[in-house]
Scaffold this motif. Structure first.
Motif, PDB file in Angstrom:
ATOM      1  N   PHE A  23      38.964  63.882 -69.174  1.00  0.00           N
ATOM      2  CA  PHE A  23      39.963  63.739 -70.240  1.00  0.00           C
ATOM      3  C   PHE A  23      39.369  62.988 -71.431  1.00  0.00           C
ATOM      4  O   PHE A  23      39.500  63.413 -72.588  1.00  0.00           O
ATOM      5  CB  PHE A  23      41.184  62.999 -69.697  1.00  0.00           C
ATOM      6  N   GLN A  27      39.314  65.418 -74.469  1.00  0.00           N
ATOM      7  CA  GLN A  27      40.462  65.213 -75.350  1.00  0.00           C
ATOM      8  C   GLN A  27      40.226  64.082 -76.345  1.00  0.00           C
ATOM      9  O   GLN A  27      40.657  64.156 -77.490  1.00  0.00           O
ATOM     10  CB  GLN A  27      41.706  64.919 -74.491  1.00  0.00           C
TER      11      GLN A  27
ATOM     12  N   PHE B  62      48.739  50.963 -69.338  1.00  0.00           N
ATOM     13  CA  PHE B  62      49.814  51.550 -70.134  1.00  0.00           C
ATOM     14  C   PHE B  62      50.340  50.540 -71.145  1.00  0.00           C
ATOM     15  O   PHE B  62      50.505  50.854 -72.327  1.00  0.00           O
ATOM     16  CB  PHE B  62      50.950  52.028 -69.223  1.00  0.00           C
ATOM     17  N   SER B  69      48.592  50.351 -79.861  1.00  0.00           N
ATOM     18  CA  SER B  69      49.061  51.412 -80.721  1.00  0.00           C
ATOM     19  C   SER B  69      50.123  50.900 -81.684  1.00  0.00           C
ATOM     20  O   SER B  69      50.120  51.204 -82.881  1.00  0.00           O
ATOM     21  CB  SER B  69      49.616  52.525 -79.837  1.00  0.00           C
ATOM     22  N   MET B 162      42.117  56.313 -69.877  1.00  0.00           N
ATOM     23  CA  MET B 162      42.967  57.499 -69.998  1.00  0.00           C
ATOM     24  C   MET B 162      44.440  57.087 -70.093  1.00  0.00           C
ATOM     25  O   MET B 162      45.162  57.529 -70.992  1.00  0.00           O
ATOM     26  CB  MET B 162      42.753  58.417 -68.794  1.00  0.00           C
ATOM     27  N   VAL B 163      44.872  56.230 -69.183  1.00  0.00           N
ATOM     28  CA  VAL B 163      46.272  55.825 -69.170  1.00  0.00           C
ATOM     29  C   VAL B 163      46.621  55.052 -70.450  1.00  0.00           C
ATOM     30  O   VAL B 163      47.695  55.229 -71.025  1.00  0.00           O
ATOM     31  CB  VAL B 163      46.579  54.972 -67.920  1.00  0.00           C
ATOM     32  N   TYR B 166      47.138  57.351 -73.242  1.00  0.00           N
ATOM     33  CA  TYR B 166      48.442  57.982 -73.068  1.00  0.00           C
ATOM     34  C   TYR B 166      49.558  57.035 -73.508  1.00  0.00           C
ATOM     35  O   TYR B 166      50.491  57.435 -74.222  1.00  0.00           O
ATOM     36  CB  TYR B 166      48.625  58.407 -71.610  1.00  0.00           C
ATOM     37  N   VAL B 169      49.704  57.043 -77.158  1.00  0.00           N
ATOM     38  CA  VAL B 169      50.322  58.266 -77.681  1.00  0.00           C
ATOM     39  C   VAL B 169      51.844  58.162 -77.580  1.00  0.00           C
ATOM     40  O   VAL B 169      52.567  58.518 -78.520  1.00  0.00           O
ATOM     41  CB  VAL B 169      49.818  59.509 -76.901  1.00  0.00           C
ATOM     42  N   VAL B 170      52.315  57.660 -76.444  1.00  0.00           N
ATOM     43  CA  VAL B 170      53.757  57.546 -76.255  1.00  0.00           C
ATOM     44  C   VAL B 170      54.368  56.698 -77.361  1.00  0.00           C
ATOM     45  O   VAL B 170      55.375  57.068 -77.974  1.00  0.00           O
ATOM     46  CB  VAL B 170      54.081  56.947 -74.866  1.00  0.00           C
ATOM     47  N   ASN B 174      55.381  59.630 -79.921  1.00  0.00           N
ATOM     48  CA  ASN B 174      56.719  59.943 -79.429  1.00  0.00           C
ATOM     49  C   ASN B 174      57.768  58.959 -79.941  1.00  0.00           C
ATOM     50  O   ASN B 174      58.937  59.298 -80.072  1.00  0.00           O
ATOM     51  CB  ASN B 174      56.750  59.951 -77.901  1.00  0.00           C
ATOM     52  N   TRP B 184      45.296  63.042 -82.988  1.00  0.00           N
ATOM     53  CA  TRP B 184      44.252  63.555 -82.089  1.00  0.00           C
ATOM     54  C   TRP B 184      42.988  63.941 -82.839  1.00  0.00           C
ATOM     55  O   TRP B 184      41.882  63.674 -82.380  1.00  0.00           O
ATOM     56  CB  TRP B 184      44.758  64.770 -81.305  1.00  0.00           C
TER      57      TRP B 184
END
Lengths: 151, 259
Positions: A23, A27, B62, B69, B162-163, B166, B169-170, B174, B184
């Motif tokens: 990933f 990505q 997370f 972010s 990775m987490v 994510y 991104v959230v 979102n 991205w």
């Protein structure tokens, strides 16, 4: 705990780790973006490339069509030779295509913008773009401004 | 004055002898290639130090990704550069926070457990019994744990990053409504495979070596008393955290210092 449960958990853990790596590679760092497709390189001479870096975007009409592959200096003429990797088959750019060094936003990264030409002939691999405009350097602009005021 | 000098000298000699014992422990445990029979032992240890650390790693990742972010987005939006949130988040995570925070959490979660386990084995003389039975405790107890640490921490680091991406991104896309395309593509433009991901993984491997080494040595070297055990567990977390942070600075200097 049974050995099999442990083995399955460890297998799942290793798999999750590998998925994480893939990933991050695909990505996040965008590997394979330019990979498979055909491309060729052309060159462009600029009087000043201040702030341009390798792997910077090459775009035409705002669409990314390639990447900067190398930046060298020509000591004899005192200008910069930038190698551009253009996606697609040779022949998709006319020989009078222009190149400019532009800035993405106020604090954004420098990139190369291509201006379409109208000639019949096209640029082949290794050819050089003649119509170029270098980066605007703020200090030079201020310098010019001050000289003009003095007049 | 001479007392002061003497105590400094004694401290220094103590440090040297500990370093010597640690190196000997490392050498005697890791000398020679691992045998096939050891694989099951390593798998069991990966379960203990790697799989069991997953929950804390995922939860921390997370929230760290989300916080980064949020900060990046709100500050960058003041300059209209909120598209740089993605690349900022990814670079900070891959180069620094991913390897470092994972190693610190690993030291707290798995390193301390390793020290306590080995220390207790020593206190209850299980290690001596093994030696009497003709089983080398270094190869049977220490080596699989070092291998498990070396395998687990880089994998945990990849999962962490990775987490965290994510989580970022959230929050940014979102929740705050950043443009996913800019997010991205900015990230993919700015992040390089070897320069950022590869060097981050090298860092993580170095941290894995440091943390597991400190943990098993502290356990193996602990005085066989209740007090000695608690000291050793504390020392593991303190020493490996400081080592990780100091080494991180050195590695960053070597990898990214432009001079």
């Amino acid at each position: 705990m049974r050995m099999r449960t442990i083995e399955i958990s460890v297998g799942g853990f290793v798999l999750a780790g590998v998925i994480g790596l893939v990933f991050l590679a695909v990505q996040v760092s965008g590997v394979g973006e330019l990979g498979e497709r055909t491309s060729y390189t052309i060159q462009a001479r600029f009087d000043d490339v201040a702030g341009l870096r390798e792997r910077a975007r090459v775009s035409m009409a705002g669409v990314t069509v390639g990447r900067v592959r190398g930046i060298d200096v020509d000591m004899q003429w005192g200008d910069a030779i930038v190698t551009l990797e253009i996606m697609g088959e040779p022949g998709n750019l006319t020989i009078d295509t222009g190149a400019k060094i532009l800035t993405d936003g106020v604090v954004g990264a420098r990139y190369v913008g291509l201006l379409p030409g109208s000639d019949e002939e096209t640029l082949g691999p290794g050819d050089e773009i003649v119509e170029t405009q270098g980066a605007l350097v703020l200090e030079n602009l201020i310098g010019e401004f001050l000289t003009n005021i003095g007049k | 004055m001479s007392d002061l000098l003497r105590s400094i000298g004694v401290r220094f000699l103590d440090f040297l002898s500990a370093l010597g014992r640690a190196s000997l422990l490392w050498y005697r445990a890791m000398a020679g290639l691992p045998r096939w029979g050891d694989v099951a032992l390593v798998v069991k240890q990966i379960y203990n130090v790697g799989f069991m650390s997953l929950i804390i790693i995922v939860l921390s990742a997370f929230s760290i990704g989300a916080v980064l972010s949020l900060q990046f987005y709100t500050q960058l939006a003041r300059f209209g550069a909120q598209d740089a949130t993605g690349v900022g988040l990814a670079l900070v995570l891959l180069r620094e926070l991913g390897p470092v925070v994972t190693a610190l959490l690993f030291a707290g979660r798995a390193g301390s457990a390793l020290t306590a386990e080995i220390g207790l084995m020593k206190t209850t003389e299980q290690l001596s019994i093994m030696e009497m039975m003709g089983v080398d405790p270094l190869r049977r107890i220490i080596a699989p744990r070092i291998w498990a640490g070396l395998i687990s921490l880089p994998l945990l680091t990849a999962i962490f990053s990775m987490v965290a991406v994510y989580g970022g991104v959230v929050v940014a896309v979102n929740w705050l409504g950043a443009d996913p395309g800019g997010f991205w593509s900015g990230m993919q433009d700015g992040v390089e495979l070897w320069e950022d991901l590869g060097k981050g993984m090298v860092k993580s491997l170095v941290f894995a070596l440091l943390v597991t080494w400190v943990a098993v040595f502290q356990g193996y070297d602990a005085p066989p008393t209740a007090e000695g055990m608690s000291m050793a567990t504390t020392q593991t977390v303190v020493i490996s955290s400081v080592l990780v942070l100091a080494t991180d600075f050195l590695l960053t200097l070597v990898f990214y210092g432009d001079f």
